[in-house]
Write a protein that holds these residues in place. Structure first.
Motif, PDB file in Angstrom:
ATOM      1  N   UNK A  85       0.866  -1.189   0.000  1.00 47.67           N
ATOM      2  CA  UNK A  85       0.000   0.000   0.000  1.00 47.67           C
ATOM      3  C   UNK A  85       0.894   1.228   0.000  1.00 47.67           C
ATOM      4  N   UNK A  86       0.636   2.100  -0.952  1.00 41.71           N
ATOM      5  CA  UNK A  86       1.390   3.351  -1.067  1.00 41.71           C
ATOM      6  C   UNK A  86       0.400   4.475  -0.788  1.00 41.71           C
ATOM      7  N   UNK A  87       0.594   5.156   0.324  1.00 43.81           N
ATOM      8  CA  UNK A  87      -0.378   6.173   0.752  1.00 43.81           C
ATOM      9  C   UNK A  87       0.240   7.559   0.799  1.00 43.81           C
ATOM     10  N   UNK A  88      -0.459   8.537   0.259  1.00 46.33           N
ATOM     11  CA  UNK A  88      -0.068   9.938   0.426  1.00 46.33           C
ATOM     12  C   UNK A  88      -1.216  10.660   1.109  1.00 46.33           C
ATOM     13  N   UNK A  89      -0.924  11.328   2.203  1.00 45.78           N
ATOM     14  CA  UNK A  89      -1.973  12.072   2.898  1.00 45.78           C
ATOM     15  C   UNK A  89      -1.520  12.503   4.276  1.00 45.78           C
ATOM     16  N   UNK A  90      -2.492  12.697   5.140  1.00 43.00           N
ATOM     17  CA  UNK A  90      -2.191  13.253   6.469  1.00 43.00           C
ATOM     18  C   UNK A  90      -1.615  12.196   7.411  1.00 43.00           C
ATOM     19  N   UNK A  91      -0.958  12.669   8.440  1.00 45.67           N
ATOM     20  CA  UNK A  91      -0.390  11.771   9.448  1.00 45.67           C
ATOM     21  C   UNK A  91      -1.519  11.009  10.164  1.00 45.67           C
TER      22      UNK A  91
END
Ligand code: NAD
Length: 459
Positions: free
Chosen positions: A186-192
């Motif tokens: 899983x490659x996720x971009x977003x908030x902590x």
């Protein structure tokens, strides 16, 4: 009966992966070329969609989205043979005679979850690496960028077979369903905050993750900085995309001896770049939606505004706004700002600035503006951060020869160029023994001579 709405889709991707077709380099290059064509054929529509989402201009969309994706594809196709080649490494003396090498193999079916602030770049750039590495891919763009999410879905799903590459639209409900399934990465971009949810969901299946998160990225200005140039570069780096950039300088730490000179210059540059009516400038985008707009407007402490401060609810526009003087206890210093508001803090000595940064979670980016090699080296050595710049802001992310990612709570893992390819690959380690000689040292009976020999070999 399987109740998860995405089970069948995942199964078709897993089946296709198992057919081994993605292991063929010609196949991967074909997909990348097709992706390039799809972007080129739809680029005008892509400009329109992103303009409708956040009012981003054509030039900026090319410079920070479609152009970067195209150059990533070109770079990847050019280097794919070299990246996928068997990598020979020396064999240690104790294991001879043999050869040792590393094979980069794809992981399987991967899930890419994007953020809204650079909606094309943050889905397509990891996608390029995932395809290059030979995976089948499911992409989930951010639902907050309504027009780009719909466009990404249509241009990908109309041009690629679902068993190799497919886009699923949706928000929390759909993503939660996707996260119940077992992906190979899983490659996720977003908030902590959401990053923690992703990490927990992935842990249930022991799925490896890359988390590209955010945080408060500082910029430090030392007394010997080139003030005019620093101000100009910082104005651009902070207010590009109206501050809705993960690596935008979140706050400035300015040596108190240059504070007045710097602030005067910074205001001059703001006017030179965006004019006296910044709402009319095509260099400033709009805020993504009303909740974010309201959140940002509430962060503007009117007692501290020294430039800007006005906003327009109807157009979701907020002027580039400077807040000064700000203490480290001020509420704006708590969370990532992610908008066109810049708090300015001052420091008396570098130690104080370094301490302030180190009291916070490790930032995604850090920028230092200085002409002193000693100061630069001290900051680069003493502060941990994802990546950044010396006398520049943001630009490091546009170089595919540099890894891009965070550290600690600003993220885990990195990508771009070869780093992206490696991110979506498993490095399979092989020891290939030759058959012409078999030393007896590892087999019992263990004699004193064998013990001595082993000690010598592993000294
Ligand atoms: P977000 O975390 O709210 O959303 C990101 C993705 O997660 C979206 O696709 C969304 O649909 C999904 N999501 C939201 N809530 C979820 C939940 N409860 N369960 C499962 N999925 C969920 O982030 P955002 O508002 O889109 O982006 C802003 C943040 O992203 C900022 O913190 C910014 O710094 C960071 N960011 C980081 C990078 C980077 O490369 N490191 C790049 C851009 C943005």
């Amino acid at each position: 009966m399987n109740s998860n709405p995405y089970s069948d889709l995942l199964q078709t991707q897993n089946d296709f992966f198992d057919s081994n077709q993605t292991k063929d380099l010609k196949f991967r290059k074909g997909l990348l070329q097709r992706l390039y064509q799809v972007i080129e054929q739809n680029e005008e529509t892509m400009f329109e969609a992103i303009y409708n989402d956040i009012g981003k201009s054509k030039l900026e969309t090319i410079a920070t989205e479609t152009g970067l994706i195209k150059s990533e594809i070109t770079h990847t196709i050019k280097h794919l043979n070299e990246w996928t080649a068997k990598e020979y490494v020396p064999t240690v003396l104790a294991n001879l005679p043999a050869s040792s090498y590393i094979i980069s193999e794809p992981l399987g079916t991967v899930l890419i979850i994007g953020a809204w602030n650079y909606p094309y770049l943050l889905t397509f750039q990891p996608l390029v690496s995932a395809i290059a590495a030979g995976n089948t891919v499911l992409v989930k763009p951010s639902e907050l960028a309504v027009h780009t999410s719909a466009l990404i879905t249509s241009i990908i799903n109309e041009n690629f077979e679902a068993n190799v590459l497919h886009v699923v639209e949706g928000s929390v409900k759909e993503t939660t369903n996707l996260l119940m399934l077992k992906f190979d990465k899983i490659f996720f971009t977003g908030s902590t905050t959401v990053g923690k949810i992703i990490y927990q969901a992935a842990a249930k299946h022991l799925t490896p993750v890359t988390l590209e998160l955010g945080g408060k990225s500082p910029a430090i200005l030392t007394a010997d900085a080139s003030i005019k140039l620093a101000a100009k570069r910082l104005v651009w780096g902070k207010f590009l995309n109206s501050g809705q950039t993960c690596v935008a300088p979140d706050y400035l730490l300015v040596d108190s001896s240059i504070q007045e000179q710097f602030i005067t210059e910074f205001k001059k540059q703001l006017i030179a770049i965006y004019g006296i009516e910044p709402e009319k400038s095509e260099g400033l985008t709009r805020i993504i939606n009303l909740p974010n707009f309201n959140r940002l407007v509430h962060l503007i402490d009117t007692q501290k505004v020294i430039h800007g401060g006005k906003s327009n609810t109807r157009s979701l526009f907020i002027e580039p706004t400077l807040l000064f003087p700000i203490s480290k206890e001020h509420p704006i210093m708590e969370d990532e700002i992610f908008g066109p508001i810049l708090p300015i803090l001052t420091y008396q000595n570098l130690e104080e600035a370094i301490q302030l940064i180190k009291e916070k979670p490790k930032p995604l980016a850090l920028y230092v503006f200085t002409n002193s090699t000693k100061t630069k080296n001290r900051i680069l050595k003493e502060i941990s951060f994802g990546g950044g710049g010396v006398n520049e802001a943001l630009v490091h992310l546009g170089n595919h020869n540099l890894p891009f990612g965070g550290v600690g709570s600003s993220g885990t893992g990195n990508y771009h160029g070869k780093f992206g390819f490696d991110n979506f690959s498993h490095k399979k380690a092989i020891h290939e023994k030759s058959n012409w000689f078999e030393p007896n040292i590892k087999y019992p009976p263990f004699t004193p001579l064998k013990t001595k020999l082993i000690q010598w070999l592993l000294r």
